[in-house]
Design an enzyme around this catalytic site. Structure first.
Site, mmCIF file in Angstrom:
data_model
loop_
_atom_site.group_PDB
_atom_site.id
_atom_site.type_symbol
_atom_site.label_atom_id
_atom_site.label_comp_id
_atom_site.label_asym_id
_atom_site.label_seq_id
_atom_site.Cartn_x
_atom_site.Cartn_y
_atom_site.Cartn_z
ATOM 1 N N LYS A 1 0.839 -1.196 0.000
ATOM 2 C CA LYS A 1 0.000 0.000 0.000
ATOM 3 C C LYS A 1 0.874 1.245 0.000
ATOM 4 O O LYS A 1 2.004 1.204 0.490
ATOM 5 C CB LYS A 1 -0.860 0.020 1.280
ATOM 6 C CG LYS A 1 -1.986 -0.987 1.317
ATOM 7 C CD LYS A 1 -2.781 -0.839 2.606
ATOM 8 C CE LYS A 1 -3.901 -1.861 2.691
ATOM 9 N NZ LYS A 1 -4.953 -1.669 1.668
ATOM 10 N N ARG B 1 -10.199 -11.478 2.256
ATOM 11 C CA ARG B 1 -11.091 -12.501 1.700
ATOM 12 C C ARG B 1 -10.462 -13.889 1.765
ATOM 13 O O ARG B 1 -11.172 -14.886 1.823
ATOM 14 C CB ARG B 1 -11.501 -12.105 0.278
ATOM 15 C CG ARG B 1 -10.361 -12.026 -0.693
ATOM 16 C CD ARG B 1 -10.735 -11.246 -1.956
ATOM 17 N NE ARG B 1 -10.787 -9.804 -1.710
ATOM 18 C CZ ARG B 1 -11.138 -8.911 -2.633
ATOM 19 N NH1 ARG B 1 -11.444 -9.299 -3.861
ATOM 20 N NH2 ARG B 1 -11.166 -7.627 -2.332
HETATM 21 N N1 BES Z 1 -7.993 -3.766 4.573
HETATM 22 C C1 BES Z 1 -8.205 -3.385 3.234
HETATM 23 C C2 BES Z 1 -9.511 -2.630 3.016
HETATM 24 C C3 BES Z 1 -9.586 -1.269 3.659
HETATM 25 C C4 BES Z 1 -9.346 -0.141 2.909
HETATM 26 C C5 BES Z 1 -9.967 -1.129 4.970
HETATM 27 C C6 BES Z 1 -9.451 1.105 3.491
HETATM 28 C C7 BES Z 1 -10.073 0.130 5.544
HETATM 29 C C8 BES Z 1 -9.818 1.247 4.801
HETATM 30 C C9 BES Z 1 -8.234 -4.620 2.322
HETATM 31 O O1 BES Z 1 -7.434 -5.669 2.734
HETATM 32 C C10 BES Z 1 -7.727 -4.190 0.993
HETATM 33 O O2 BES Z 1 -6.579 -3.834 0.919
HETATM 34 N N2 BES Z 1 -8.585 -4.227 -0.023
HETATM 35 C C11 BES Z 1 -8.199 -3.840 -1.333
HETATM 36 C C12 BES Z 1 -8.732 -4.877 -2.290
HETATM 37 C C13 BES Z 1 -8.164 -4.760 -3.678
HETATM 38 C C14 BES Z 1 -6.688 -5.048 -3.677
HETATM 39 C C15 BES Z 1 -8.884 -5.724 -4.585
HETATM 40 C C16 BES Z 1 -8.797 -2.471 -1.610
HETATM 41 O O3 BES Z 1 -9.894 -2.179 -1.150
HETATM 42 O O4 BES Z 1 -8.129 -1.674 -2.256
HETATM 43 MN MN MN Z 2 -5.453 -5.471 2.073
#
Ligand code: BES
Ligand code: MN
Ligand code: ZN
Length: 494
Positions: A273, A347
Site C-alpha cells: 500500500k 477474503r
Molecule cells: N484492509 C483493506 C480494506 C480497507 C481499505 C480497509 C481502506 C479500511 C480502509 C483490504 O485488505 C484491501 O486492501 N482491499 C483492497 C482490495 C483490492 C486489492 C482488490 C482495496 O480495497 O483496495
Molecule cells: Mn489489504
C-alpha cells in the site's frame, strides 16, 4: 476503571452531584422538569428564554445553578427523539462529562424526550450511547501533572418510566455498551502490541471470564487443518497467524456463527500500500473486535441461543517469505485461489473461516470485515455494505442494523459479477479489479459458503473515524457489536 452506568430512582430535582445531564426534545421546556427548573432558580427556563437552547440535535448549554447540582448540561435530541437520537444524546452528554472532568454524573431523559420510543428500547439506547460517549484511550500517554479525573460512572434517572421495563432495557444496553468498549479497546491497540497471538490471548481471556470454551489454532494447527489461505497471508510475517473459535452455549439448536476479519496490520504485502494513511491499517482487525465485543455482551446477558465466534488472524507483511502475486493457494474448502493481489488478503482469511463454519451445521453465518476501500466509495461513512445468499436472512441483518443504528445497505451478487473473478489457472482469483470492488469481494466469499444462510458485512469505512464529533472521538467506533447483539437477542427471543 471501567465505565459503568446504573439505573436510579433519584429525581432530577434531588440530585446534587457534579453534573446533571438533561436530554431535551425540540420545543418548550418539558413540564416534568419544572421541579428541577424551580430547584435551580430558573436556570433552565432562562437558557430557553435566551434562545441559546432550543433542543436541536447535538445542541448543548451548560449552566452553573446556585442550588441543586454543580452543573446542568442541557442536550438537545431534536424534533423526533428516536432511539438513535436518544443514544446520540446520551453519547453527547457522556463525552462532555468526560471533557469537563466530572468523575460521575446523572442523566435525565424525561418522558417528553422519549415519547416515540418504547421504554425498554429507550433505556437500552441511553446506556449504549453513554458508554460510547465516555470512551477515551489514554493508556499509552505519560500521565500529565494535573490529570482530570476519569469519567467512571453515570446514573441514569428512571423518572416515571415502568421500573421493570427500564431495568431490563438498561441491563441490555449496559452489556452492549461494555461490548462496544471492549471492541474499541482492542481496535485501538497498535499492531506491535496487538499481534495475532495477542488477539487470540484476548479472546481466551474473554472466554475464561465468561466460562466459554475457546480453541486456538497456531501455525502447526492451521497446517494440520489445511487452512492454506490463512497460512498464505501470514507466511510473510515474523508473527504467526492464529485461528480462534469461541463458543457461547445458551440454547439447544443450530448455532449462529459470527466471523470477524483479524488482520492485525495490513501493509498490502508484496502488493504494498502507499504510505499515506497506512497507519489506519491497524484497524484491519475491526471485524474480529466486533465478534469479541458481541461475545462480551452475550457473556453478560446469557441469551438463550448458541453462538460460535470465529476469528482468523494474521499480519499481512512483505518479506522474503511472503506470498506473492501469481501464487496459487489451496484452501480449507478444497478450491484453489490464484492470488493476483496480495492486498486482497482479508477474503483469503474469510474463505478458510467460512469453510470451517460448515462443521457447526449453522442456522446462519455472518462475517464482518474491513474488506474493501470501495465500500466507502459506494456508501461513505454512513452505512456498511451487506451481501448474502438468502434474501430473508439479509433482511433480518438489515433490520438488526436498523435497530442498532449500525446501518447496512445491500449490494447485489448478480451472476454477471462472478465473471470478474474467473482465473485462468485456479478455481477463482482473489481480485476482480477496480469496478464493483465490494461486490466481487462478496462473490469471492460466496465461493466458500455451502449449506447455510450467509450474510457478509463490509465495514471498511465505518470501523474507524478520522472526524471528532459531539458524541464520538477520533479512532475506533466498535462497529458491529450492536448489530450482532440485536441480531442474536432477537433470535433468542429476548
Ligand atoms: N484492509 C483493506 C480494506 C480497507 C481499505 C480497509 C481502506 C479500511 C480502509 C483490504 O485488505 C484491501 O486492501 N482491499 C483492497 C482490495 C483490492 C486489492 C482488490 C482495496 O480495497 O483496495
Ligand atoms: Mn489489504
Ligand atoms: Zn485488509
Amino acid at each position: 476503571m471501567p465505565f459503568t452506568t446504573s439505573l436510579s430512582d433519584v429525581t432530577p430535582e434531588s440530585y446534587t452531584g457534579p453534573l446533571l445531564i438533561a436530554l431535551l426534545p425540540q420545543g418548550p421546556l418539558p413540564s416534568s422538569l419544572a421541579a428541577l427548573d424551580a430547584k435551580t432558580a430558573g436556570a433552565i427556563a432562562r437558557a430557553y428564554a435566551s434562545g441559546d437552547f432550543t433542543g436541536k440535535r447535538d445542541e448543548t448549554v451548560l449552566a452553573y445553578p446556585a442550588a441543586g447540582p454543580s452543573r446542568v448540561l442541557l442536550v438537545g435530541v431534536g424534533k423526533e427523539p428516536t432511539r438513535a437520537a436518544l443514544r446520540r444524546g446520551a453519547g453527547v452528554g457522556a463525552k462532555r462529562a468526560r471533557l469537563l472532568g466530572a468523575p460521575t454524573a446523572a442523566l435525565a431523559c424525561p418522558a417528553e424526550a422519549r415519547a416515540v420510543v418504547p421504554v425498554g428500547e429507550a433505556f437500552q439506547a441511553l446506556a449504549e450511547g453513554a458508554a460510547q460517549g465516555s470512551w477515551y484511550f489514554g493508556e499509552m500517554k505519560r500521565p500529565p501533572e494535573d490529570p482530570k479525573p476519569p469519567f467512571i460512572s453515570l446514573e441514569i434517572l428512571r423518572g416515571d418510566a415502568d421500573a421493570a421495563l427500564a431495568a431490563r432495557g438498561h441491563e441490555v444496553g449496559a452489556a452492549i455498551g461494555a461490548g462496544q468498549l471492549l471492541a474499541r479497546g482492542v481496535q485501538v491497540l497498535p499492531p506491535n502490541v496487538l499481534t495475532p497471538s495477542r488477539l487470540a490471548e484476548v479472546a481466551g481471556e474473554l472466554a475464561a471470564r465468561h466460562g466459554m470454551p475457546c480453541t486456538v489454532l497456531d501455525r502447526a494447527g492451521l497446517e494440520r487443518e489445511g487452512m492454506g489461505a490463512i497460512l498464505a497471508v501470514g507466511v510473510g510475517s515474523a508473527e504467526e497467524p492464529r485461528f480462534v473459535a469461541l463458543e457461547y452455549r445458551g440454547g439447544t439448536g443450530a448455532p449462529v456463527v459470527l466471523i470477524g476479519k483479524g488482520i492485525t496490520f495490513d501493509t498490502g504485502g508484496i502488493s504494498i500500500k502507499p504510505a499515506q494513511s497506512m497507519e489506519d491499517m491497524k484497524y484491519d482487525m475491526s471485524g474480529a473486535a466486533a465478534v469479541l465485543g458481541a461475545f462480551e455482551a452475550f457473556g453478560r446477558l446469557r441469551p438463550k441461543l448458541n453462538v460460535i465466534g470465529l476469528i482468523p488472524s494474521a499480519e499481512n507483511m512483505p518479506s522474503g517469505t511472503a506470498y506473492r502475486p501469481a501464487d496459487v493457494v489451496k484452501t480449507h474448502f478444497g478450491k484453489t485461489i490464484e492470488v493476483v493481489n496480495t492486498d486482497a488478503e482479508g477474503r483469503l482469511l474469510l474463505a478458510d473461516a467460512l469453510s470451517w463454519a460448515r462443521k457447526y451445521q449453522p442456522a446462519a453465518v455472518v462475517d464482518i470485515a474491513t474488506l474493501t476501500g470501495a465500500i466507502g466509495i459506494a456508501l461513505g461513512q454512513v452505512a456498511g455494505g451487506v451481501m448474502g445468499n438468502d434474501p430473508a436472512f439479509v433482511q433480518e441483518v438489515i433490520a438488526a442494523g436498523q435497530r442498532a443504528h449500525e446501518r447496512v445497505w445491500e449490494l447485489p451478487l448478480w451472476d454477471e459479477y462472478r465473471e470478474l473473478i474467473k482465473s485462468d489457472i485456479a478455481d477463482v482469483k482473489n481480485s476482480g479489479g477496480r469496478l464493483a470492488g465490494s461486490i466481487t469481494a462478496g462473490w469471492f466469499l460466496k465461493e466458500f459458503v455451502e449449506g447455510y444462510s450467509w450474510a457478509h458485512l463490509d465495514v471498511a469505512a465505518t470501523a474507524y473515524t478520522d472526524r471528532e464529533d459531539a458524541a464520538l472521538v477520533k479512532g475506533p467506533t466498535g462497529i458491529g457489536v450492536r448489530l450482532f447483539a440485536e441480531l442474536v437477542l432477537a433470535r433468542a427471543g429476548a
